[in-house]
Design a protein around this motif. Structure first.
Motif, PDB file in Angstrom:
ATOM      1  N   LEU A  25      29.785  24.466 -43.002  1.00  0.00           N
ATOM      2  CA  LEU A  25      29.020  23.554 -43.827  1.00  0.00           C
ATOM      3  C   LEU A  25      28.358  24.332 -44.944  1.00  0.00           C
ATOM      4  O   LEU A  25      28.186  25.544 -44.865  1.00  0.00           O
ATOM      5  N   ALA A  26      28.033  23.620 -45.972  1.00  0.00           N
ATOM      6  CA  ALA A  26      27.347  24.228 -47.112  1.00  0.00           C
ATOM      7  C   ALA A  26      26.263  23.269 -47.559  1.00  0.00           C
ATOM      8  O   ALA A  26      26.379  22.058 -47.409  1.00  0.00           O
ATOM      9  N   THR A  27      25.224  23.838 -48.095  1.00  0.00           N
ATOM     10  CA  THR A  27      24.135  23.031 -48.629  1.00  0.00           C
ATOM     11  C   THR A  27      23.902  23.420 -50.079  1.00  0.00           C
ATOM     12  O   THR A  27      24.382  24.445 -50.548  1.00  0.00           O
ATOM     13  N   SER A  28      23.158  22.600 -50.765  1.00  0.00           N
ATOM     14  CA  SER A  28      22.795  22.899 -52.141  1.00  0.00           C
ATOM     15  C   SER A  28      21.512  22.163 -52.482  1.00  0.00           C
ATOM     16  O   SER A  28      21.322  21.019 -52.070  1.00  0.00           O
ATOM     17  N   PHE A  29      20.652  22.826 -53.226  1.00  0.00           N
ATOM     18  CA  PHE A  29      19.470  22.166 -53.759  1.00  0.00           C
ATOM     19  C   PHE A  29      19.828  21.417 -55.041  1.00  0.00           C
ATOM     20  O   PHE A  29      19.016  20.666 -55.566  1.00  0.00           O
ATOM     21  N   ILE A  30      21.045  21.637 -55.552  1.00  0.00           N
ATOM     22  CA  ILE A  30      21.452  21.069 -56.833  1.00  0.00           C
ATOM     23  C   ILE A  30      22.167  19.736 -56.655  1.00  0.00           C
ATOM     24  O   ILE A  30      21.870  18.773 -57.335  1.00  0.00           O
ATOM     25  N   LYS A  32      25.802  17.527 -54.444  1.00  0.00           N
ATOM     26  CA  LYS A  32      26.990  17.540 -53.591  1.00  0.00           C
ATOM     27  C   LYS A  32      28.102  18.412 -54.162  1.00  0.00           C
ATOM     28  O   LYS A  32      28.754  19.147 -53.434  1.00  0.00           O
ATOM     29  N   ALA A  33      28.333  18.313 -55.452  1.00  0.00           N
ATOM     30  CA  ALA A  33      29.402  19.099 -56.079  1.00  0.00           C
ATOM     31  C   ALA A  33      29.115  20.593 -55.930  1.00  0.00           C
ATOM     32  O   ALA A  33      30.018  21.383 -55.656  1.00  0.00           O
ATOM     33  N   GLN A  34      27.853  20.977 -56.095  1.00  0.00           N
ATOM     34  CA  GLN A  34      27.488  22.385 -55.945  1.00  0.00           C
ATOM     35  C   GLN A  34      27.657  22.830 -54.489  1.00  0.00           C
ATOM     36  O   GLN A  34      28.088  23.945 -54.222  1.00  0.00           O
ATOM     37  N   ALA A  35      27.341  21.969 -53.540  1.00  0.00           N
ATOM     38  CA  ALA A  35      27.537  22.304 -52.125  1.00  0.00           C
ATOM     39  C   ALA A  35      29.018  22.561 -51.847  1.00  0.00           C
ATOM     40  O   ALA A  35      29.365  23.503 -51.129  1.00  0.00           O
ATOM     41  N   ALA A  36      29.888  21.750 -52.422  1.00  0.00           N
ATOM     42  CA  ALA A  36      31.330  21.952 -52.236  1.00  0.00           C
ATOM     43  C   ALA A  36      31.760  23.292 -52.829  1.00  0.00           C
ATOM     44  O   ALA A  36      32.550  24.028 -52.229  1.00  0.00           O
ATOM     45  N   LYS A  37      31.228  23.642 -54.006  1.00  0.00           N
ATOM     46  CA  LYS A  37      31.533  24.951 -54.604  1.00  0.00           C
ATOM     47  C   LYS A  37      31.016  26.086 -53.726  1.00  0.00           C
ATOM     48  O   LYS A  37      31.699  27.086 -53.520  1.00  0.00           O
ATOM     49  N   ASN A  38      29.803  25.930 -53.221  1.00  0.00           N
ATOM     50  CA  ASN A  38      29.225  26.960 -52.360  1.00  0.00           C
ATOM     51  C   ASN A  38      30.092  27.201 -51.131  1.00  0.00           C
ATOM     52  O   ASN A  38      30.287  28.337 -50.705  1.00  0.00           O
ATOM     53  N   LEU A  39      30.611  26.121 -50.559  1.00  0.00           N
ATOM     54  CA  LEU A  39      31.456  26.256 -49.377  1.00  0.00           C
ATOM     55  C   LEU A  39      32.709  27.061 -49.701  1.00  0.00           C
ATOM     56  O   LEU A  39      33.085  27.968 -48.955  1.00  0.00           O
ATOM     57  N   GLN A  40      33.346  26.781 -50.822  1.00  0.00           N
ATOM     58  CA  GLN A  40      34.560  27.506 -51.191  1.00  0.00           C
ATOM     59  C   GLN A  40      34.273  28.970 -51.503  1.00  0.00           C
ATOM     60  O   GLN A  40      35.039  29.851 -51.141  1.00  0.00           O
ATOM     61  N   VAL A  41      33.149  29.244 -52.162  1.00  0.00           N
ATOM     62  CA  VAL A  41      32.791  30.622 -52.522  1.00  0.00           C
ATOM     63  C   VAL A  41      32.454  31.435 -51.272  1.00  0.00           C
ATOM     64  O   VAL A  41      32.809  32.603 -51.164  1.00  0.00           O
ATOM     65  N   GLU A  42      31.774  30.815 -50.325  1.00  0.00           N
ATOM     66  CA  GLU A  42      31.250  31.534 -49.180  1.00  0.00           C
ATOM     67  C   GLU A  42      32.116  31.430 -47.935  1.00  0.00           C
ATOM     68  O   GLU A  42      31.810  32.064 -46.926  1.00  0.00           O
ATOM     69  N   LEU A  43      33.187  30.651 -47.974  1.00  0.00           N
ATOM     70  CA  LEU A  43      34.015  30.433 -46.796  1.00  0.00           C
ATOM     71  C   LEU A  43      34.735  31.718 -46.393  1.00  0.00           C
ATOM     72  O   LEU A  43      35.480  32.305 -47.177  1.00  0.00           O
ATOM     73  N   ARG A  94      14.637  31.894 -50.350  1.00  0.00           N
ATOM     74  CA  ARG A  94      13.743  32.320 -51.424  1.00  0.00           C
ATOM     75  C   ARG A  94      14.404  32.256 -52.796  1.00  0.00           C
ATOM     76  O   ARG A  94      13.745  32.275 -53.802  1.00  0.00           O
ATOM     77  N   ARG A  95      15.709  32.235 -52.803  1.00  0.00           N
ATOM     78  CA  ARG A  95      16.421  32.185 -54.083  1.00  0.00           C
ATOM     79  C   ARG A  95      16.509  30.750 -54.537  1.00  0.00           C
ATOM     80  O   ARG A  95      16.847  29.864 -53.770  1.00  0.00           O
ATOM     81  N   LEU A  96      16.249  30.535 -55.780  1.00  0.00           N
ATOM     82  CA  LEU A  96      16.294  29.190 -56.326  1.00  0.00           C
ATOM     83  C   LEU A  96      17.451  29.059 -57.309  1.00  0.00           C
ATOM     84  O   LEU A  96      17.350  28.389 -58.321  1.00  0.00           O
ATOM     85  N   ASP A  97      18.539  29.761 -57.001  1.00  0.00           N
ATOM     86  CA  ASP A  97      19.746  29.632 -57.801  1.00  0.00           C
ATOM     87  C   ASP A  97      20.941  29.656 -56.865  1.00  0.00           C
ATOM     88  O   ASP A  97      20.844  30.056 -55.717  1.00  0.00           O
ATOM     89  N   GLU A  98      22.047  29.184 -57.384  1.00  0.00           N
ATOM     90  CA  GLU A  98      23.300  29.146 -56.640  1.00  0.00           C
ATOM     91  C   GLU A  98      24.418  29.573 -57.573  1.00  0.00           C
ATOM     92  O   GLU A  98      24.283  29.466 -58.783  1.00  0.00           O
ATOM     93  N   PRO A  99      25.519  30.075 -57.029  1.00  0.00           N
ATOM     94  CA  PRO A  99      26.602  30.535 -57.897  1.00  0.00           C
ATOM     95  C   PRO A  99      27.230  29.403 -58.688  1.00  0.00           C
ATOM     96  O   PRO A  99      27.490  28.334 -58.145  1.00  0.00           O
ATOM     97  N   GLY A 100      27.428  29.625 -59.971  1.00  0.00           N
ATOM     98  CA  GLY A 100      28.071  28.626 -60.834  1.00  0.00           C
ATOM     99  C   GLY A 100      29.258  29.238 -61.533  1.00  0.00           C
ATOM    100  O   GLY A 100      29.550  30.433 -61.393  1.00  0.00           O
ATOM    101  N   PRO A 104      24.618  32.201 -62.454  1.00  0.00           N
ATOM    102  CA  PRO A 104      23.763  31.436 -61.553  1.00  0.00           C
ATOM    103  C   PRO A 104      23.320  30.085 -62.143  1.00  0.00           C
ATOM    104  O   PRO A 104      23.064  29.979 -63.332  1.00  0.00           O
ATOM    105  N   VAL A 105      23.268  29.082 -61.283  1.00  0.00           N
ATOM    106  CA  VAL A 105      22.756  27.764 -61.644  1.00  0.00           C
ATOM    107  C   VAL A 105      21.391  27.642 -60.985  1.00  0.00           C
ATOM    108  O   VAL A 105      21.269  27.816 -59.772  1.00  0.00           O
ATOM    109  N   HIS A 106      20.370  27.403 -61.775  1.00  0.00           N
ATOM    110  CA  HIS A 106      19.006  27.299 -61.245  1.00  0.00           C
ATOM    111  C   HIS A 106      18.661  25.833 -61.042  1.00  0.00           C
ATOM    112  O   HIS A 106      19.030  24.983 -61.826  1.00  0.00           O
TER     113      HIS A 106
END
Length: 107
Positions: A25-30, A32-43, A94-100, A104-106
């Motif tokens: 699973l992946a989460t995002s503060f940004i 749903k689309a960012q969560a899907a990207k996070n999952l692919q980057v971190e899988l 603690r990080r308020l950004d995610e990979p874009g 980084p996407v803040h």
């Protein structure tokens, strides 16, 4: 999957005799689309994630140590409270950004 009050909820089931259930699973503060990207980057394979996670936790939790011979009357319960507090302090992101795509996407 079902949606309720503006939030997506996902439910799954598995056989009663299952001994291992693997969930990615992946989460995002940004969003749903960012969560899907996070999952692919971190899988990564489960064993790799487990080993990396254990090493990271050992590093973080190892920042503080208590010499049990110098506790001055402290108890095992005091140690439990201390390390539980340290663990909880380290679990909040603690990080308020995610990979874009362009850095980084803040949020």
């Amino acid at each position: 999957k079902f949606e309720g009050r503006g939030r997506d909820c996902f439910c799954f089931s598995y056989d009663r005799g299952a001994t291992v259930v693997e969930v990615h699973l992946a989460t995002s503060f940004i969003g749903k689309a960012q969560a899907a990207k996070n999952l692919q980057v971190e899988l990564k394979p489960h064993d790799e994630v487990r080993k990396e996670g254990a090493a990271e936790w050992n590093s973080l939790l190892g920042r503080a140590s208590v010499d049990a011979t110098e506790l001055s009357g402290k108890t095992a319960r005091d140690l439990q409270v201390f390390y539980t507090g340290l663990y909880r302090a380290l679990t909040f992101p603690r990080r308020l950004d995610e990979p874009g795509d362009n850095g980084p996407v803040h949020w």
